[in-house]
Enzyme design. Structure first.
Site, PDB file in Angstrom:
ATOM      1  N   ASP A 111      79.965  22.364  94.341  1.00 39.44           N
ATOM      2  CA  ASP A 111      80.096  23.871  94.098  1.00 39.44           C
ATOM      3  C   ASP A 111      78.848  24.215  93.145  1.00 39.44           C
ATOM      4  O   ASP A 111      78.132  23.350  92.568  1.00 39.44           O
ATOM      5  CB  ASP A 111      81.312  24.405  93.243  1.00 39.44           C
ATOM      6  CG  ASP A 111      81.382  25.961  93.347  1.00 39.44           C
ATOM      7  OD1 ASP A 111      80.885  26.278  94.157  1.00 39.44           O
ATOM      8  OD2 ASP A 111      81.789  26.399  92.115  1.00 39.44           O
ATOM      9  N   SER A 112      78.431  25.566  92.832  1.00 38.35           N
ATOM     10  CA  SER A 112      77.397  25.943  92.020  1.00 38.35           C
ATOM     11  C   SER A 112      77.892  25.724  90.485  1.00 38.35           C
ATOM     12  O   SER A 112      77.004  25.583  89.602  1.00 38.35           O
ATOM     13  CB  SER A 112      77.176  27.362  92.139  1.00 38.35           C
ATOM     14  OG  SER A 112      78.419  28.073  91.802  1.00 38.35           O
ATOM     15  N   TYR A 154      75.173  31.181  92.786  1.00 39.88           N
ATOM     16  CA  TYR A 154      74.740  31.067  94.174  1.00 39.88           C
ATOM     17  C   TYR A 154      74.934  32.454  94.933  1.00 39.88           C
ATOM     18  O   TYR A 154      74.208  32.746  95.867  1.00 39.88           O
ATOM     19  CB  TYR A 154      75.427  30.069  95.144  1.00 39.88           C
ATOM     20  CG  TYR A 154      75.216  28.449  94.907  1.00 39.88           C
ATOM     21  CD1 TYR A 154      74.308  28.042  93.831  1.00 39.88           C
ATOM     22  CD2 TYR A 154      75.678  27.729  95.855  1.00 39.88           C
ATOM     23  CE1 TYR A 154      73.813  26.865  93.645  1.00 39.88           C
ATOM     24  CE2 TYR A 154      75.068  26.428  95.591  1.00 39.88           C
ATOM     25  CZ  TYR A 154      74.440  26.014  94.478  1.00 39.88           C
ATOM     26  OH  TYR A 154      73.979  24.553  94.309  1.00 39.88           O
ATOM     27  N   GLY A 155      76.067  33.174  94.460  1.00 39.73           N
ATOM     28  CA  GLY A 155      76.513  34.340  95.293  1.00 39.73           C
ATOM     29  C   GLY A 155      75.523  35.552  95.290  1.00 39.73           C
ATOM     30  O   GLY A 155      75.781  36.563  96.347  1.00 39.73           O
ATOM     31  N   CYS A 189      82.924  25.576  97.743  1.00 40.40           N
ATOM     32  CA  CYS A 189      82.278  26.975  97.607  1.00 40.40           C
ATOM     33  C   CYS A 189      82.494  27.991  98.528  1.00 40.40           C
ATOM     34  O   CYS A 189      81.904  27.495  99.522  1.00 40.40           O
ATOM     35  CB  CYS A 189      80.635  26.483  97.235  1.00 40.40           C
ATOM     36  SG  CYS A 189      79.780  28.100  96.939  1.00 40.40           S
ATOM     37  N   THR A 229      80.910  30.555  98.847  1.00 37.20           N
ATOM     38  CA  THR A 229      79.373  31.144  99.317  1.00 37.20           C
ATOM     39  C   THR A 229      78.801  30.117 100.201  1.00 37.20           C
ATOM     40  O   THR A 229      78.128  30.860 101.232  1.00 37.20           O
ATOM     41  CB  THR A 229      78.555  31.341  97.987  1.00 37.20           C
ATOM     42  OG1 THR A 229      79.252  32.216  97.158  1.00 37.20           O
ATOM     43  CG2 THR A 229      77.294  31.945  98.264  1.00 37.20           C
ATOM     44  N   GLU A 288      82.539  31.663  83.938  1.00 38.85           N
ATOM     45  CA  GLU A 288      81.446  30.563  83.551  1.00 38.85           C
ATOM     46  C   GLU A 288      81.226  30.596  82.062  1.00 38.85           C
ATOM     47  O   GLU A 288      81.042  29.706  81.333  1.00 38.85           O
ATOM     48  CB  GLU A 288      79.921  30.514  84.259  1.00 38.85           C
ATOM     49  CG  GLU A 288      79.983  29.974  85.547  1.00 38.85           C
ATOM     50  CD  GLU A 288      80.023  28.752  85.957  1.00 38.85           C
ATOM     51  OE1 GLU A 288      79.548  27.809  85.030  1.00 38.85           O
ATOM     52  OE2 GLU A 288      80.953  28.104  86.836  1.00 38.85           O
ATOM     53  N   CYS A 313      86.410  33.063  96.464  1.00 36.83           N
ATOM     54  CA  CYS A 313      85.345  32.291  95.795  1.00 36.83           C
ATOM     55  C   CYS A 313      86.207  31.290  94.970  1.00 36.83           C
ATOM     56  O   CYS A 313      87.130  31.722  94.259  1.00 36.83           O
ATOM     57  CB  CYS A 313      84.509  33.309  95.014  1.00 36.83           C
ATOM     58  SG  CYS A 313      83.587  32.398  93.622  1.00 36.83           S
ATOM     59  N   THR A 314      85.678  29.909  94.943  1.00 29.47           N
ATOM     60  CA  THR A 314      86.621  29.014  94.345  1.00 29.47           C
ATOM     61  C   THR A 314      86.783  29.074  92.846  1.00 29.47           C
ATOM     62  O   THR A 314      87.458  28.669  92.077  1.00 29.47           O
ATOM     63  CB  THR A 314      86.053  27.704  94.755  1.00 29.47           C
ATOM     64  OG1 THR A 314      84.355  27.721  94.378  1.00 29.47           O
ATOM     65  CG2 THR A 314      86.214  27.263  95.883  1.00 29.47           C
ATOM     66  N   HIS A 315      85.742  29.945  92.031  1.00 30.82           N
ATOM     67  CA  HIS A 315      85.953  30.298  90.802  1.00 30.82           C
ATOM     68  C   HIS A 315      87.278  31.319  90.459  1.00 30.82           C
ATOM     69  O   HIS A 315      87.582  31.303  89.408  1.00 30.82           O
ATOM     70  CB  HIS A 315      84.602  31.241  90.136  1.00 30.82           C
ATOM     71  CG  HIS A 315      83.528  30.306  89.882  1.00 30.82           C
ATOM     72  ND1 HIS A 315      82.995  29.740  91.004  1.00 30.82           N
ATOM     73  CD2 HIS A 315      83.088  29.939  88.597  1.00 30.82           C
ATOM     74  CE1 HIS A 315      81.812  28.958  90.305  1.00 30.82           C
ATOM     75  NE2 HIS A 315      81.738  29.271  89.024  1.00 30.82           N
TER      76      HIS A 315
HETATM   77  N1  DGL Z   1      82.396  29.089  93.075  1.00 28.33           N
HETATM   78  C1  DGL Z   1      81.426  29.814  94.469  1.00 28.33           C
HETATM   79  C2  DGL Z   1      82.220  30.325  95.737  1.00 28.33           C
HETATM   80  O1  DGL Z   1      83.123  29.876  96.058  1.00 28.33           O
HETATM   81  C3  DGL Z   1      80.113  29.963  93.897  1.00 28.33           C
HETATM   82  C4  DGL Z   1      79.994  31.222  93.132  1.00 28.33           C
HETATM   83  C5  DGL Z   1      78.394  31.494  92.686  1.00 28.33           C
HETATM   84  O2  DGL Z   1      77.860  30.496  92.468  1.00 28.33           O
HETATM   85  O3  DGL Z   1      78.227  32.698  92.720  1.00 28.33           O
HETATM   86  O4  DGL Z   1      81.543  31.204  96.194  1.00 28.33           O
END
Ligand code: DGL
Length: 273
Positions: free
Chosen positions: A10-11, A42-43, A73, A75, A152, A186-188
């Site tokens: 993931d990012s 990344y998003g 991820c 994204t 983050e 989003c996995t966050h």
């Molecule tokens: N956790 C990621 C996702 O599921 C990345 C989010 C990001 O880096 O913007 O989209």
């Protein structure tokens, strides 16, 4: 049986929500995790850049002899992963397929909410996947670009006033739209699920893509007879920025001491392992 590790990326910290579920449902599997913390988020990036990063992340994980890749991820999973998955001789999983399938299966009213990064929402990938399974679904979606930086930064406490304010604003229209299912696209976001759940109300079911994907991986590894059930899995973590910061945060999220298992790497250079 296949004792090779699974590569997960993931990012940043978000993919750990998937790792945690993988540890629960596949405790024997070795996992190599890459968090591209030097380039998170990344998003907000273009599809081309997201795919370029995804290829570099997978190339790094393939320096190890892995049996499968999980793009933990949202994204990456919604921005062309399927196009590049065929370039590899091992299975490449995203997190969107299993989450879309869960939403289509679990919604009663047929009104599904989706939150994710700008790139995920822009992609329309979730819409396509859900509508293919359940064509009458109404999908209400919202990009939530401030959630990833907040996570983050460690601002995940449900009482955090900044998180609360941002979440109230982002989620108002989804709550008004009376969705009965909400994909944390989003996995966050599972790290702030309590806040999201409190705002959406107890009747709204939250879908965690990492959890759904871990289950899918379990099924798939069993089907391919490629599981590693016999022992306790080991986990190694690689990041592209400070290992200390990541180790501290990861230990909190995973409820385990992982500091010693985190290494900083460059995606351009070879590692010595
Ligand atoms: N956790 C990621 C996702 O599921 C990345 C989010 C990001 O880096 O913007 O989209």
């Amino acid at each position: 049986m296949d004792t090779r590790p699974i590569g997960v990326f993931d990012s940043g910290l978000g993919g750990l929500t998937c790792v945690k579920k993988l540890m629960d449902v596949l405790p024997g599997e070795d996992i190599i995790y890459l968090g591209d913390t030097g380039r998170v988020p990344y998003g907000g990036r273009s599809r081309e850049t997201i795919l370029k990063y995804a290829r570099q992340d997978i190339a790094f994980l393939r320096r190890f002899d892995i049996k499968a890749v999980v793009a933990a991820c949202g994204t990456v999973s919604t921005n062309g992963l399927e196009e590049i998955a065929g370039d590899y001789d091992i299975p490449v999983f995203g997190v969107a397929d299993a989450a879309a399938a869960a939403a289509a299966r679990l919604t009663k009213s047929g009104r599904v909410g989706l939150i994710g990064t700008k790139a995920s929402i822009r992609s329309d990938a979730y819409d396509r996947k859900i509508l293919a399974l359940r064509p009458d679904t109404v999908i209400v979606k919202r990009a939530c670009p401030l959630f990833v930086p907040l996570v983050e930064e460690g601002r995940i406490d449900p009482h955090d006033p900044v998180l609360r304010l941002v979440a109230e604003q982002y989620l108002a229209e989804l709550r008004d739209a009376r969705v009965d299912t909400l994909i944390l696209g989003c996995t966050h976001y599972p790290l702030i699920a309590r806040t999201v759940g409190e705002i959406m109300g107890p009747e709204v079911r939250l879908i965690d893509p990492g959890a759904e994907t871990a289950q899918r991986l379990k099924t798939e590894l069993a089907r391919l007879d490629a599981g590693n059930p016999a022992r306790r899995g080991q986990r190694r973590y690689y990041v592209t920025d400070s290992a200390e910061d990541f180790g501290r945060a990861a230990s909190l999220f995973l409820e385990a001491h992982v500091e010693g298992d985190v290494k900083r790497v460059s995606l351009e250079e070879k590692t010595d392992e």
